[in-house]
Design a protein around this motif. Sequence first.
Motif, short mmCIF file in Angstrom:
data_model
loop_
_atom_site.label_atom_id
_atom_site.label_comp_id
_atom_site.label_asym_id
_atom_site.label_seq_id
_atom_site.Cartn_x
_atom_site.Cartn_y
_atom_site.Cartn_z
N GLU A 21 30.56 -29.12 28.58
CA GLU A 21 31.71 -28.72 29.39
C GLU A 21 32.04 -27.24 29.21
OE1 GLU A 21 36.46 -29.73 30.07
OE2 GLU A 21 35.31 -30.81 28.55
N HIS A 22 32.12 -26.81 27.97
CA HIS A 22 32.45 -25.41 27.71
C HIS A 22 31.32 -24.48 28.15
CE1 HIS A 22 36.04 -25.89 24.89
NE2 HIS A 22 35.77 -27.07 25.37
N THR A 23 30.08 -24.98 28.09
CA THR A 23 28.95 -24.18 28.55
C THR A 23 29.06 -23.89 30.04
OG1 THR A 23 27.44 -25.00 26.85
CG2 THR A 23 26.44 -24.15 28.86
N ASN A 24 29.44 -24.88 30.83
CA ASN A 24 29.61 -24.66 32.28
C ASN A 24 30.64 -23.58 32.56
OD1 ASN A 24 27.71 -26.62 32.89
ND2 ASN A 24 29.22 -28.26 33.05
N ASN A 25 31.71 -23.57 31.77
CA ASN A 25 32.73 -22.53 31.93
C ASN A 25 32.16 -21.15 31.61
OD1 ASN A 25 34.60 -24.46 32.63
ND2 ASN A 25 35.45 -24.64 30.57
N ARG A 26 31.42 -21.07 30.53
CA ARG A 26 30.86 -19.78 30.13
C ARG A 26 29.82 -19.28 31.14
NH1 ARG A 26 32.70 -22.07 25.60
NH2 ARG A 26 33.42 -20.71 23.91
N LEU A 27 29.03 -20.20 31.70
CA LEU A 27 28.06 -19.79 32.70
C LEU A 27 28.74 -19.28 33.97
CD1 LEU A 27 25.30 -22.55 32.36
CD2 LEU A 27 25.28 -20.21 31.48
N ALA A 28 29.91 -19.84 34.28
CA ALA A 28 30.68 -19.33 35.41
C ALA A 28 31.18 -17.91 35.13
CB ALA A 28 31.86 -20.26 35.71
N ILE A 29 31.60 -17.67 33.88
CA ILE A 29 32.02 -16.33 33.48
C ILE A 29 30.83 -15.37 33.56
CG2 ILE A 29 32.85 -14.91 31.55
CD1 ILE A 29 34.43 -17.38 30.61
N LEU A 30 29.66 -15.84 33.09
CA LEU A 30 28.46 -15.01 33.15
C LEU A 30 28.14 -14.63 34.60
CD1 LEU A 30 26.00 -13.73 31.75
CD2 LEU A 30 24.82 -15.93 32.01
#
Length: 238
Positions: free
Chosen positions: A87-96
Motif C-alpha cells: 500500500e505504501h509503495t503505491n503511494n511512493r510510486l505515485a510521488i515518484l
Amino acid sequence: MGLIKWITGLLGFLFGGGFIGGFIGYAAGSLLEGLVKKEYKSGTTRQGNFSISLLILAAQVMKTDGKVMRSELDFVKDFFVRNFGIEHTNNRLAILKELLDKDIDIQEACNQIRTNLNYSNRLQLLHYLFGLANSDKACSQKERDMIYYISQLLWLNEADYKTIEAMYFKTADSAYTILQVGRDASDEEIKSSYRKLAKKYHPDKLSSLGEDAQKAAKEKFQEINNAYEEIKKERNIN
C-alpha cells in the motif's frame, strides 16, 4: 516555475515539520498532499526523510539519459515493498511519477538532504543510486556523471564515492579502490585503511533506517571484507 515552489516548501520547514513537513507544504492542493500526509501523518521520521530523499534523487538519475527503464521502476518498487509494504509503495510510486514529470532543482534538493541526513545515510543513498543505475546492467555515462555530481552536492568524500562505485564497476584495481589505497601502499597502510572503513561502513550506523537498509549495508560491508581478503591473498598478508 519548475520546482521553485517545491523547494520553497522544503526550505519552509512548516510548523517544525522538518524535511517531510516542507514537502507537504509544497504538496498542498495537489495529488501529493494526500499521498504524503497519509505516509507521514505521525510526523517527520528519519526513515521518512530517507524515503523522500531517495525518491527525489532516484527521479533525477532516472531522467538523466532521457528514458525511464522498466528495470529502474522495478528496482525502486522492490525497495519500497521490502521496506514499507504494498500500500505504501503505491503511494511512493505515485510521488515518484510526479517527480519524474517535474524539473528538479537538484542543488537545492541536495542542500536539504545534506541538512537532514547524516553522512552514513547519505552514503547509503549513493549505494542505492548506483544499484538503480545498474539495474538494467547498462549504466550510461550520463547516469554515472549525475551520480558523481549528486555525491559532490551531498558533500561525500571523493574516496568514499570511488569505494562505492568500485563495488558496482569492477576493474583490476577494484579491491584497492574499495579500500581507498593504491597498489604501492604498504601492508600496514592497507590494514589501517581496512579498519577505518570497517568502522565507517558498519551496518549499525544505519539501524534507524530499518532492516532492508541494514541488509544493504551488510552487503556493502562484505564487499569491503572481500576486497581486503583479496589483497591479503595477493600479498600473503597474515
